[in-house]
Design a protein around this motif. Structure first.
Motif, PDB file in Angstrom:
ATOM      1  N   ASP A 182      -9.391  -0.874 -12.627  1.00 52.87           N
ATOM      2  CA  ASP A 182      -8.700   0.184 -11.926  1.00 52.87           C
ATOM      3  C   ASP A 182      -7.367  -0.120 -11.667  1.00 52.87           C
ATOM      4  N   LEU A 183      -6.999  -1.406 -11.284  1.00 49.96           N
ATOM      5  CA  LEU A 183      -5.712  -1.779 -10.942  1.00 49.96           C
ATOM      6  C   LEU A 183      -4.721  -1.862 -12.106  1.00 49.96           C
ATOM      7  N   MET A 227       0.762  -1.256   1.298  1.00 47.94           N
ATOM      8  CA  MET A 227       1.677  -0.312   1.941  1.00 47.94           C
ATOM      9  C   MET A 227       1.221   0.951   1.889  1.00 47.94           C
ATOM     10  N   PRO A 228       1.432   1.928   3.260  1.00 48.84           N
ATOM     11  CA  PRO A 228       0.933   3.368   2.531  1.00 48.84           C
ATOM     12  C   PRO A 228       1.489   4.009   1.269  1.00 48.84           C
ATOM     13  N   PRO A 229       1.027   4.899   0.810  1.00 46.45           N
ATOM     14  CA  PRO A 229       1.594   5.645  -0.373  1.00 46.45           C
ATOM     15  C   PRO A 229       3.093   5.771   0.092  1.00 46.45           C
ATOM     16  N   THR A 263      -4.212   4.695   3.722  1.00 42.51           N
ATOM     17  CA  THR A 263      -4.862   4.151   2.422  1.00 42.51           C
ATOM     18  C   THR A 263      -3.668   3.364   1.949  1.00 42.51           C
ATOM     19  N   ASP A 264      -3.843   2.368   0.918  1.00 44.07           N
ATOM     20  CA  ASP A 264      -2.971   1.590   0.125  1.00 44.07           C
ATOM     21  C   ASP A 264      -2.249   2.308  -0.806  1.00 44.07           C
ATOM     22  N   TYR A 265      -1.002   2.241  -1.209  1.00 39.15           N
ATOM     23  CA  TYR A 265      -0.432   2.740  -2.496  1.00 39.15           C
ATOM     24  C   TYR A 265      -0.974   2.599  -3.569  1.00 39.15           C
ATOM     25  N   LYS A 266      -1.744   1.501  -3.746  1.00 38.88           N
ATOM     26  CA  LYS A 266      -2.439   1.140  -5.087  1.00 38.88           C
ATOM     27  C   LYS A 266      -3.734   1.037  -5.283  1.00 38.88           C
ATOM     28  N   GLN A 267      -4.350   0.181  -3.925  1.00 40.33           N
ATOM     29  CA  GLN A 267      -5.454  -0.119  -4.053  1.00 40.33           C
ATOM     30  C   GLN A 267      -6.544   1.150  -3.542  1.00 40.33           C
ATOM     31  N   ALA A 326       5.585   3.387  -0.331  1.00 43.23           N
ATOM     32  CA  ALA A 326       5.840   3.107  -1.753  1.00 43.23           C
ATOM     33  C   ALA A 326       6.606   4.055  -2.380  1.00 43.23           C
ATOM     34  N   PRO A 354     -13.918  -4.226  -7.894  1.00 46.75           N
ATOM     35  CA  PRO A 354     -13.079  -3.062  -8.190  1.00 46.75           C
ATOM     36  C   PRO A 354     -11.665  -3.494  -8.453  1.00 46.75           C
ATOM     37  N   MET A 355     -11.028  -4.389  -7.816  1.00 51.16           N
ATOM     38  CA  MET A 355      -9.475  -4.627  -7.826  1.00 51.16           C
ATOM     39  C   MET A 355      -9.249  -5.569  -9.270  1.00 51.16           C
TER      40      MET A 355
END
Lengths: 249, 151
Positions: free
Chosen positions: B93-94, B127-129, A49-53, B132, A120-121
């Motif tokens: 959300d972002l 990138m993956p959490p 999964t992405d860190y933000k999205q 980050a 959503p983003m």
């Protein structure tokens, strides 16, 4: 031309291209199925999964390759347009005609998946920024090309009109690609660049590249198969078509 | 000169002319093709401050203040200039501090930007959490080594 190299001009004749295309289609279709299968598996189950999205970013595995294809296919069609206008080869126009529906499909896919990601983003389905608008113009160019070429009964004139439209529209491709650099846009910049490498985790990047290769193979397979139908339709009255085994049966 | 060379010549000249024309059109439209103005452009009076325009930049760290209901006040910055934004509505959300944002609205008499729409602008990093997190740790370690000055 020496004996070692392939005589490419040989395949510019529909009569020799037709069986060659027939032999190539199953190979490219198989490659497409395998690569897109692997790509989708990686997209859904392996890529983190992405860190933000969060999970929503996974749509880029379809969105970005589709957007690339929408631009590449247009460039290839423009290349065939030049070939057709300069060398007067019959096959060139057939290739543009065969590629156009796939190009339009990928453009639509890029716009559609982009809207699904945008809601959503960004918080909106659609904005009129330079990147989104120029991609929409690309979609209209594909539709316009298909309509124009189809609207003129005389195939030679239709092909020529279509080729000129393709060449006029080619200025849009650098505009799409560089729009995020030249102007302030809501759309983010390119994650992958030739000069600066990529700003994506490598598993995400590889998944995207595999999907892109799969889309390539798919495009080649369907374009060849469409080209074969167009050849049969246009060369209906010629001797070699009447002698084809699949026609005589 | 063969006929096909002539046709190729025509094509190249035609495409070059087309390219040049496009270049000039883009040059002329330059400011209209931008989707938003940065706080610096607003400070230099390049934005149409008497009617609706879009303002883009980063949400400044620690600037988000929630008011009554869905009212929110935050600062949009490009690290050179910054503008306060007032918005009442649901944020995407972002939206977060340090994240890119585009707001549409008008400047009021006090220089506060009253927004009627706020969109989150994402950057091109994926990138993956865990990555980050590691990057953030590295950044903090660097800040400590430099004696607390922010990079």
């Amino acid at each position: 031309m020496n004996n070692a190299s392939i005589n490419w001009f040989k395949y510019s004749s529909p009569a020799t291209f037709y069986p060659l295309a027939g032999r190539l289609i199953p190979w490219f279709m198989a490659i497409a199925v395998i690569l897109i299968g692997i790509g989708l598996y990686l997209s859904f189950f392996v890529a983190p999964t992405d860190y933000k999205q969060g999970e929503g970013y996974r749509i880029i595995f379809v969105h970005v390759p589709a957007a690339w294809m929408s631009m590449f296919i247009y460039l290839i069609m423009a290349f065939w347009a030049v070939m057709g206008l300069v060398f007067n080869t019959r096959l060139s126009a057939m290739m543009s005609q065969a590629l156009a529906p796939t190009g339009a499909m990928f453009t639509f896919l890029a716009l559609w998946t982009g809207a699904f990601w945008g809601k959503p983003m960004w918080g909106t389905w659609w904005v009129w920024d330079a990147r989104l608008t120029s991609e929409l113009i690309l979609f209209f160019l594909y539709i316009g090309f298909i309509a124009l070429q189809g609207a003129i009964d005389d195939t030679r004139r239709g092909d020529r009109a279509g080729a000129i439209l393709l060449l006029v529209g080619v200025v849009n491709i650098p505009i799409i690609y560089f729009s995020v650099k030249w102007w302030n846009t809501l759309h983010q910049g390119a994650s992958i660049s030739v000069t600066q490498g990529s700003s994506m985790a490598s598993i995400m990047l590889n998944t995207m590249l595999i999907m892109a290769l799969g889309f390539w193979a798919y495009t080649i397979a369907v374009a060849l198969s469409r080209a074969r139908s167009i050849i049969l339709e246009r060369e209906m009255d010629s001797q070699w078509v009447r002698e084809l085994q699949e026609i005589r049966q | 000169m063969k006929a096909r060379h002539k046709r190729l010549g025509f094509l190249i000249v035609g495409l070059a002319a087309l390219g040049l024309a496009t270049f000039f059109v883009i040059q002329a439209l330059d400011s209209n093709l931008s989707y938003f103005f940065s706080p610096t452009e607003v400070a230099q009076d390049q934005a149409p401050s008497n009617h609706v325009f879009r303002l883009g930049g980063m949400v400044e760290e620690g600037s988000v203040k929630r008011g009554e209901g869905v009212d929110v006040l935050f600062t949009v910055t490009d690290h050179a200039n910054s503008i306060q934004v007032l918005y009442s509505g649901i944020l995407p959300d972002l939206f977060s501090e340090g994240q890119g944002v585009i707001a549409q609205g008008k400047l009021d008499a006090d220089g506060v930007f009253v927004a009627d729409e706020v969109l989150a602008k994402h950057d091109e990093t994926y990138m993956p959490p865990e990555v980050a997190e590691a990057l953030e740790k590295g950044r903090q370690a660097e800040v400590k080594m430099n004696g607390g000055t922010t990079p």
